[in-house]
Structures are given as C-alpha cells and as structure tokens.
Scaffold this motif. Structure first.
Motif, PDB file in Angstrom:
ATOM      1  N   GLU A 124      52.341  37.908  40.148  1.00  0.00           N
ATOM      2  CA  GLU A 124      51.517  36.914  39.813  1.00  0.00           C
ATOM      3  C   GLU A 124      50.980  37.581  38.678  1.00  0.00           C
ATOM      4  O   GLU A 124      50.827  36.729  37.454  1.00  0.00           O
ATOM      5  CB  GLU A 124      50.051  37.122  40.895  1.00  0.00           C
ATOM      6  N   VAL A 125      50.917  38.619  38.250  1.00  0.00           N
ATOM      7  CA  VAL A 125      50.246  39.163  37.230  1.00  0.00           C
ATOM      8  C   VAL A 125      51.525  39.335  35.968  1.00  0.00           C
ATOM      9  O   VAL A 125      51.350  39.039  34.885  1.00  0.00           O
ATOM     10  CB  VAL A 125      49.607  40.880  37.283  1.00  0.00           C
ATOM     11  N   ARG A 126      52.369  39.991  36.557  1.00  0.00           N
ATOM     12  CA  ARG A 126      53.700  40.289  35.718  1.00  0.00           C
ATOM     13  C   ARG A 126      54.446  39.041  34.999  1.00  0.00           C
ATOM     14  O   ARG A 126      54.696  38.866  33.935  1.00  0.00           O
ATOM     15  CB  ARG A 126      54.609  41.093  36.390  1.00  0.00           C
ATOM     16  N   PRO A 138      39.543  36.648  34.930  1.00  0.00           N
ATOM     17  CA  PRO A 138      38.657  37.576  35.027  1.00  0.00           C
ATOM     18  C   PRO A 138      38.618  38.325  36.374  1.00  0.00           C
ATOM     19  O   PRO A 138      38.770  37.710  37.354  1.00  0.00           O
ATOM     20  CB  PRO A 138      37.356  36.962  34.899  1.00  0.00           C
ATOM     21  N   ARG A 139      38.455  39.664  36.208  1.00  0.00           N
ATOM     22  CA  ARG A 139      38.338  40.455  37.343  1.00  0.00           C
ATOM     23  C   ARG A 139      37.247  40.850  37.849  1.00  0.00           C
ATOM     24  O   ARG A 139      36.231  41.026  36.991  1.00  0.00           O
ATOM     25  CB  ARG A 139      39.386  41.731  37.336  1.00  0.00           C
ATOM     26  N   PRO A 140      36.968  41.266  39.008  1.00  0.00           N
ATOM     27  CA  PRO A 140      35.614  41.263  39.814  1.00  0.00           C
ATOM     28  C   PRO A 140      35.141  42.860  39.088  1.00  0.00           C
ATOM     29  O   PRO A 140      34.004  43.210  38.785  1.00  0.00           O
ATOM     30  CB  PRO A 140      35.809  41.475  41.113  1.00  0.00           C
ATOM     31  N   GLU A 141      36.296  43.677  38.682  1.00  0.00           N
ATOM     32  CA  GLU A 141      35.910  44.924  38.154  1.00  0.00           C
ATOM     33  C   GLU A 141      35.225  44.866  36.955  1.00  0.00           C
ATOM     34  O   GLU A 141      34.219  45.709  36.642  1.00  0.00           O
ATOM     35  CB  GLU A 141      37.445  45.667  37.852  1.00  0.00           C
ATOM     36  N   THR A 142      35.527  43.984  36.124  1.00  0.00           N
ATOM     37  CA  THR A 142      34.564  43.765  34.967  1.00  0.00           C
ATOM     38  C   THR A 142      33.234  43.639  34.895  1.00  0.00           C
ATOM     39  O   THR A 142      32.325  43.424  34.161  1.00  0.00           O
ATOM     40  CB  THR A 142      35.409  42.650  33.962  1.00  0.00           C
ATOM     41  N   LEU A 186      39.909  45.690  27.021  1.00  0.00           N
ATOM     42  CA  LEU A 186      41.306  45.607  26.259  1.00  0.00           C
ATOM     43  C   LEU A 186      42.351  45.787  27.221  1.00  0.00           C
ATOM     44  O   LEU A 186      42.225  46.177  28.250  1.00  0.00           O
ATOM     45  CB  LEU A 186      41.370  46.729  25.192  1.00  0.00           C
ATOM     46  N   PRO A 187      43.706  45.297  26.783  1.00  0.00           N
ATOM     47  CA  PRO A 187      44.727  45.640  27.585  1.00  0.00           C
ATOM     48  C   PRO A 187      45.148  47.154  27.820  1.00  0.00           C
ATOM     49  O   PRO A 187      44.769  47.836  26.908  1.00  0.00           O
ATOM     50  CB  PRO A 187      46.026  45.213  26.485  1.00  0.00           C
ATOM     51  N   TYR A 188      45.149  47.687  29.076  1.00  0.00           N
ATOM     52  CA  TYR A 188      45.310  48.920  29.187  1.00  0.00           C
ATOM     53  C   TYR A 188      46.187  49.251  30.359  1.00  0.00           C
ATOM     54  O   TYR A 188      46.344  50.469  30.889  1.00  0.00           O
ATOM     55  CB  TYR A 188      43.775  49.538  29.705  1.00  0.00           C
ATOM     56  N   VAL A 189      47.377  48.610  30.674  1.00  0.00           N
ATOM     57  CA  VAL A 189      48.520  48.885  31.456  1.00  0.00           C
ATOM     58  C   VAL A 189      49.366  49.664  30.707  1.00  0.00           C
ATOM     59  O   VAL A 189      49.969  48.898  29.750  1.00  0.00           O
ATOM     60  CB  VAL A 189      49.081  47.509  32.237  1.00  0.00           C
ATOM     61  N   LEU A 204      50.218  40.090  26.436  1.00  0.00           N
ATOM     62  CA  LEU A 204      49.407  40.690  25.327  1.00  0.00           C
ATOM     63  C   LEU A 204      48.081  40.920  25.824  1.00  0.00           C
ATOM     64  O   LEU A 204      47.373  41.962  25.198  1.00  0.00           O
ATOM     65  CB  LEU A 204      49.120  39.565  24.420  1.00  0.00           C
ATOM     66  N   ALA A 205      47.512  40.607  26.982  1.00  0.00           N
ATOM     67  CA  ALA A 205      46.290  40.993  27.587  1.00  0.00           C
ATOM     68  C   ALA A 205      46.243  42.268  28.419  1.00  0.00           C
ATOM     69  O   ALA A 205      45.180  42.602  28.919  1.00  0.00           O
ATOM     70  CB  ALA A 205      45.691  39.802  28.141  1.00  0.00           C
ATOM     71  N   LEU A 206      47.473  42.618  28.688  1.00  0.00           N
ATOM     72  CA  LEU A 206      47.747  43.783  29.652  1.00  0.00           C
ATOM     73  C   LEU A 206      48.290  44.830  29.257  1.00  0.00           C
ATOM     74  O   LEU A 206      47.769  46.005  29.582  1.00  0.00           O
ATOM     75  CB  LEU A 206      48.754  43.142  30.696  1.00  0.00           C
ATOM     76  N   LEU A 234      33.533  50.568  27.424  1.00  0.00           N
ATOM     77  CA  LEU A 234      34.854  50.037  27.686  1.00  0.00           C
ATOM     78  C   LEU A 234      35.283  49.933  29.116  1.00  0.00           C
ATOM     79  O   LEU A 234      35.101  50.819  29.944  1.00  0.00           O
ATOM     80  CB  LEU A 234      35.881  51.086  26.976  1.00  0.00           C
ATOM     81  N   GLU A 235      35.940  48.892  29.355  1.00  0.00           N
ATOM     82  CA  GLU A 235      36.547  48.990  30.899  1.00  0.00           C
ATOM     83  C   GLU A 235      38.175  49.770  30.639  1.00  0.00           C
ATOM     84  O   GLU A 235      38.814  49.332  29.736  1.00  0.00           O
ATOM     85  CB  GLU A 235      36.783  47.558  31.254  1.00  0.00           C
ATOM     86  N   VAL A 236      38.398  50.510  31.468  1.00  0.00           N
ATOM     87  CA  VAL A 236      39.677  51.359  31.608  1.00  0.00           C
ATOM     88  C   VAL A 236      40.134  51.297  32.715  1.00  0.00           C
ATOM     89  O   VAL A 236      39.510  50.903  33.913  1.00  0.00           O
ATOM     90  CB  VAL A 236      39.331  52.806  31.096  1.00  0.00           C
TER      91      VAL A 236
HETATM   92  N1  GLN Z   1      42.827  45.002  35.584  1.00  0.00           N
HETATM   93  C1  GLN Z   1      44.029  44.474  35.266  1.00  0.00           C
HETATM   94  C2  GLN Z   1      45.178  44.453  36.154  1.00  0.00           C
HETATM   95  O1  GLN Z   1      45.268  45.803  36.757  1.00  0.00           O
HETATM   96  C3  GLN Z   1      44.388  44.821  33.679  1.00  0.00           C
HETATM   97  C4  GLN Z   1      43.487  44.244  32.653  1.00  0.00           C
HETATM   98  C5  GLN Z   1      43.621  44.915  31.329  1.00  0.00           C
HETATM   99  O2  GLN Z   1      44.673  45.433  30.906  1.00  0.00           O
HETATM  100  N2  GLN Z   1      42.617  44.969  30.680  1.00  0.00           N
HETATM  101  O3  GLN Z   1      46.067  44.021  36.356  1.00  0.00           O
END
Ligand code: GLN
Length: 308
Positions: free
Chosen positions: A219-221, A107-111, A205-208, A227-229, A258-260
């Motif tokens: 760390e992320v990649r 979970p990210r602080p942006e959310t 939702l995944p938005y990358v 699936l979540a990204l 929606l988070e974008v």
């Molecule tokens: N905030 C995430 C990131 O930048 C992306 C999260 C998402 O795709 N919902 O890594």
C-alpha cells in the motif's frame, strides 16, 4: 443457482446488502487486509452513498446493479493493494476529513501527536493580540497546517512543499475547511527563501531510510509518493537540512517540532544538541511507545527582531 463465478465460492451470493457486506469482508480477509470488517463497511457506504446507520437499516434490501458493479470495481482496486483512503478519496486526521489521492502521503494518526504537542506549547499564548506565524514544511495534503489553522484561529500559517501536485491537494483541503485566507501555500525547498519571524516550524518530512523501502507494505511502497517517504540513506537527509535551516526562520525562543521514525529520536536530539542553538530538546512518544516527535526551542541571539 448462480452461474457467474464468485471471488469466493463459499460465501453467499449478492442478494442483499448484508450478503454483500459478508462477501466483501470475506474477500478482504482472504487477501490479508488488516481490518476487513471495517473496510467492507466503508466500501459499502461508498457505493450506496449511505451512512453506516442507514446501511444497517437496509441489510435485507437487494443492492442495485450499479451498486454491485461499483463495489466490484472498488474491491478490485483494494485487492491490488491500493490504500482504502485513495479509493474513497478521504482520510480522517484529528477528527476532520481530508481529500487524498496518490499525489500526497495519507495523513497518519501518529502525526496527531504533533498537533497535541503544538497545542500544549502555544495554548498559553493564544490570547496575545499579535498573530503567531507558523510554517509547516512538507505539507503534503495540508492536513497538519489546516488542522492547526482550524484549532487555533490566531495562527497565520505558511505551508510549503516541493511538489506542485501535492499543493493542489492541499489547496482543495484549505477550501474544504474554510482556511484559504489563513494558510498560504508555497512551493519550495524546505525553508529556503523564508525569512525570520516564525513562532514555530512544524514538519513531517520524509524519514524512511532508502534501504528500508522494500520492507514497506505494498500500500505504502507502490501507491504513496516516494518523494514524501524516502529520507535518504539514514532517513534523516531532510530532517538534518531543516534543523540547519530552522534557526534562520524562527524568532528567538521559537519552537521546532519534528515527526521522526522509529529509532530516530535519539540521533535527531543529538543533531539538535550538537548544533548548539537549541534548548529544551526532548522527545515525546506516541501511543505505541515510539519516540515520535522531537522538539526544541531556538535559543536565538539578541540581534533577532522579535521573540516569543
Ligand atoms: N509514517 C510513515 C510510514 O511509516 C512515514 C512518513 C514519513 O516518512 N514522514 O510509512
């Protein structure tokens, strides 16, 4: 003299908690970790089982061999760029701790902005006798759904995810926060199979964009679930689908939040305006000034059974 080679020869040996902290901080700094001091303290708390306050009272104590061995083990995981939250099995969101591992996005602080916006929209309705139904699409760890449930006792929440593994983590977090009865977890593809009646649809939702995947931090990649990204070519594959599906799930005047990602709020607002069934469409920026949450109200039709 120490004969065993130290990861960083300029740093003091591990003869006290304090030198452990300094050495760990140094190793993390050299590895380019962003908050080495904070992470060193968290790793020491984890291996000693002590709070920061207790740890600071024991700076001169000699660490136990088991503590040192555990520290080396966790540190080497972190040096391979595994996120600290997975190593600790914990991420904080909106002031609560959630269990996380590589089955779910951290979970990210942006959310947290989504939680605040939701609260702003629904606080006036909280005294209604009727329970409000809300659905969190792509719940992952369950952080968003569980936070809404904890913050607003009048909500009845459904939380869906396509990943069965993610839902296992969400279930553990529901138990942890005592909301197992109020958050129903469902495996499914976005809103497919859900009938009308929700006062709000919330989603991170995944938005990358697929093409930007290579630029994400290791760390992320490497560690977080793709699936979540991965949101497809323009990052909006799943967002577009949920905008299409949401009118079927929402009551008249129900809200979609929606988070974008950065640069996506304009295109997402356009998608909603073009659909012709959304009003009050707007974007809210996060603390970094990035348009982060897009929301709109479903203008609905008379044939719908209930409304807000
Ligand atoms: N905030 C995430 C990131 O930048 C992306 C999260 C998402 O795709 N919902 O890594």
């Amino acid at each position: 003299m120490h004969s065993t080679p130290e990861p960083n020869a300029n740093l003091p040996p591990n003869d006290s908690i304090q030198t452990c902290l300094l050495r760990t901080r140094g190793v993390l700094t050299n590895a380019g970790v962003e908050s080495p001091e904070h992470e060193a303290a968290l790793l020491l708390q984890q291996v000693t089982g002590q709070s920061l306050t207790h740890l600071l009272c024991q700076l001169q104590r000699a660490p136990a061999a088991t503590e040192l061995a555990e520290l080396e083990r966790l540190l080497s995981r972190r040096l391979s760029r595994e996120p600290l939250q997975y190593i600790l099995g914990c991420a904080t969101f909106y002031g609560r701790d959630f269990y996380v591992d590589s089955r779910v996005l951290i979970p990210r602080p942006e959310t947290e902005l989504l939680v605040e916006q939701f609260a702003g929209l629904f606080s006036g309705l909280s005294r209604n006798a009727e329970q409000l139904r809300v659905i969190d699409v792509g719940t992952g760890s369950g952080a968003l759904a569980i936070t809404l449930a904890c913050e607003s006792p009048e909500l009845e929440i459904e939380a869906t995810d396509t990943s069965r593994e993610a839902l296992q983590v969400a279930a553990a977090n529901c138990v942890r926060h005592g909301v197992r009865e109020r958050v129903r977890l469902v495996q499914g593809d976005l809103l497919s199979g859900f009938r009308r009646g929700f006062a709000a649809v919330v989603a991170n939702l995944p938005y990358v964009p697929s093409g930007e995947f290579a630029e994400l931090s290791p760390e992320v990649r490497v560690y977080e679930p793709k699936l979540a990204l991965d949101g497809g070519p323009d990052g909006l594959r799943e967002v577009r689908r949920v905008i299409d599906q949401a009118p079927e799930a929402l009551v008249c005047n129900g809200w979609l939040l929606l988070e974008v990602g950065e640069g996506q709020s304009g295109p997402v607002e356009t998608l909603m305006r073009q659909a012709g069934c959304w009003t009050d469409v707007k974007t809210v920026c996060d603390l970094a000034g990035v348009g982060r949450v897009v929301l709109g109200r479903h203008s609905g039709t008379d044939s719908q059974p209930s409304s807000l």
